[in-house]
Design an enzyme around this catalytic site. Structure first.
Site: not given
Lengths: 393, 254
Positions: B45, B56
């Site tokens: 990814e 995140d």
């Protein structure tokens, strides 16, 4: 054409809920319940009682005689500055804390820039005996010490946002991250008419008390409910949304928004989102926002900490794009001058955010018979140091 | 057939690694991808950095901030990747937030991905219903698989819906958290892994969040098809640079 929200959570093409799946259950729970809860008679009763006895509503609609004379038009000021905690923000936090209780939440989080929404949230958490955590950019903590002290005194924990540019947008990111990590017991009280659906609509409805009161108060003053114009400053746009709400679909009433141009729209130090922004996604909604060509969100600037947000609420993007709203922007200098003028003509020291709305008179000339209602969204006590520095008082 | 679907047919547990493009150095992208493939990683990814990465934790946030400071953009990433298929054959997925894709133009972005040989996109803040209504046709036109997330809080009904819209794998977020927030799994995860396994979904599941070593990889893949590591890998390249990636991978998947 309707300028209100549709059943899918959009104002025209703006709004929606662009959120990571981790937030979906929280936001969905709210979406499914907010209208139902707000419609409950007991909720309404408690909300209205608190607005009356605790906040001090209705806030006066004051005919500003000397200001009217100076600009040769009829100016009314909607005195949200007289609310408990000094601004319109508390209308929303009262509503949302009651909502959080109905949903069985025990922990409250919020973001704040200048600290006004943080104080309003800490206040209602103290009132309800709820745990309160306020995220605030590390830079804002340093420059808004009195509000940090207020929040602490009210029992809230102020957590510094250390990521990114360490200001309001980053505090919002941190609050969202907290919510992702605490999906069950926590309610996030967003302070402006931004965020994923249903937030912009929920915040707007709680703030709509402003235009609801304007209607009957103006009827008392002038024998008619509708002014010719309603004027408000816009950062995220919650006081504006509340001021416009009951006039949105009545096109006889002109809607005027004043954004913060900072040091000039094209100076590189501005927060005039409608002029500089492009459609994009910020904090879970599709709206106009200031960004690079590559889609990175940029840091706005305004002398007013409450207006330096890189986006505007989706309702306002729609009002701008559809042409329903007239959008202006006032520079730091224009706003400060307008604030001083109000102090000296009417004996009212406004918040610097509000001073931007008052600067409308340097951009637009009204007719002598026009009735112009300006949302006096907050008082200037918190900005005294800024006024002192600017005017060398 | 899309490389992702092909890979998912292989009879083994898959290790997928996330890294932030443009970090630690602007020109590390190709080296990282090549070293990951050489080390035996099954899928990659490629993180397209964003200024405001809501989902995140600090590790990926910091790497994104640094990558943007280094000058990473969508355009530059595409330039760096233009010849990647001459040397790399495992599936490549771009993972990022929706706004940069929207500004590039969703169709233009997808077209570019196809030209390069990107196999799929993971855009956590593109809701599945908006995707299904507005973008599914575009993704399919350019042969791209869109991967959606589920969490322990996602209802069975919604998982079934996500399964019906997906055509690759489901990204199973192991706990209610941002990336890198928690390490290791407890009873709650066990229950969740069992619950999902018992649903017999049509798409295989790959577990992400909370995996940092062999033990957590084994736990995560007991029932799921594979696992994704992000923050732990970023920490590794922060500390050791991009030349010892094989050491990191060996520790996960000996």
């Amino acid at each position: 054409m309707s300028y209100n929200i549709n059943e899918k959570g959009y104002y025209g093409e703006f709004g929606g809920a662009f959120i990571p799946e981790m937030l979906y259950p929280n936001v969905e729970e709210l979406r499914q319940n907010y209208l139902k809860v707000m419609a409950e008679p007991l909720f309404q009763e408690e909300f209205n009682q608190l607005l009356k006895d605790y906040v001090g509503r209705p806030s006066p609609l004051y005919f500003a005689k000397r200001l009217s004379e100076k600009y040769n038009t009829k100016v009314y000021l909607k005195r949200e500055d007289l609310n408990h905690t000094g601004a319109h923000k508390v209308n929303n936090t009262i509503g949302q804390i009651l909502m959080a209780k109905r949903l069985g939440k025990t922990r409250i989080i919020a973001e704040t820039g200048a600290g006004q929404h943080g104080v309003a949230t800490a206040t209602v958490c103290a009132l309800m005996g709820m745990e309160c955590i306020v995220y605030m950019g590390e830079i804002d903590i340093a420059r808004q010490a009195p509000n940090v002290a207020r929040m602490k005194m009210l029992g809230a924990e102020v957590r510094p946002a250390l990521s990114g540019s360490r200001t309001l947008k980053d505090a919002t990111n941190e609050a969202i991250r907290d919510w992702i990590n605490n999906p069950v017991d926590t309610h996030y009280i967003i302070g402006s008419a931004i965020g994923p659906h249903p937030y912009p609509d929920m915040v707007t409805r709680f703030q709509s008390i402003i235009s609801e009161e304007i209607k009957w108060q103006l009827k008392e003053h002038e024998g008619k409910e509708n002014p010719d114009y309603v004027v408000a400053c816009i950062g995220g746009g919650s006081n504006a949304a509340g001021t416009y709400y009951h006039f949105l679909d009545n096109e006889d009433v002109g809607i005027i928004a004043v954004e913060a141009a900072g040091k000039g729209i094209h100076s590189g130090e501005s927060a005039a989102t409608s002029a500089l922004g492009k459609e994009g996604i910020i904090h879970g909604c599709k709206t106009l926002l200031m960004q690079t060509n590559d889609g990175q969100i940029t840091e706005p600037y305004s002398i007013s900490a409450g207006l330096d947000y890189p986006g505007v609420g989706p309702m306002h993007s729609h009002l701008y794009k559809s042409g329903r709203g007239e959008f202006y922007s006032a520079t730091d200098d224009e706003a400060m001058t307008a604030g001083l003028e109000l102090a000296q003509l009417e004996g009212i020291i406004p918040a610097i955010e509000t001073s931007h709305a008052l600067a409308i008179f340097s951009h637009k000339t009204f007719e002598p018979n026009d009735i112009v209602v300006i949302s006096l969204s907050g008082r200037g006590d918190k900005d005294l140091q800024n006024y002192i520095d600017y005017f060398k008082l | 057939m899309n490389r992702i679907n092909q890979k998912l047919k292989e009879g083994k547990k898959l290790l997928s690694i996330y890294f932030t493009a443009g970090y630690p150095n602007i020109n590390d992208t190709i080296t990282i991808i090549q070293n990951l493939e050489k080390s035996g990683v099954d899928m990659i990814e490629i993180g397209l950095p964003f200024s405001d990465p809501l989902a995140d934790g600090p590790t990926i946030q910091d790497s994104s901030t640094k990558a943007l400071q280094n000058g990473m953009t969508s355009e530059l990433l595409f330039q760096q990747l233009k010849d990647i298929r001459k040397t790399v054959s495992i599936p490549l997925i771009i993972m990022g937030y929706f706004n940069p894709v929207m500004q590039y133009g969703v169709e233009a972005f997808c077209k570019k991905c196809q030209e390069i040989g990107i196999d799929g996109l993971i855009l956590p803040d593109l809701p599945v219903d908006v995707y299904a209504e507005q973008y599914k046709d575009t993704f399919e036109k350019y042969g791209l698989i869109s991967v959606f997330l589920i969490t322990p809080q996602t209802s069975d009904e919604r998982i079934r819906y996500i399964d019906s819209v997906s055509d690759g794998f489901i990204y199973m977020v192991s706990s209610a958290s941002t990336t890198g927030a928690k390490s290791g799994f407890g009873n709650a995860q066990e229950d969740y892994f069992n619950r999902i396994a018992n649903m017999k979904l049509s798409n295989p599941q790959i577990v992400g969040f909370g995996i940092s070593n062999n033990e957590t990889f084994m736990q995560a893949t007991k029932q799921a098809k594979g696992a994704i590591i992000g923050s732990a890998f970023i920490k590794h390249v922060t500390a050791n640079g991009v030349d010892t990636i094989d050491t990191f991978v060996d520790n996960i998947k000996p």
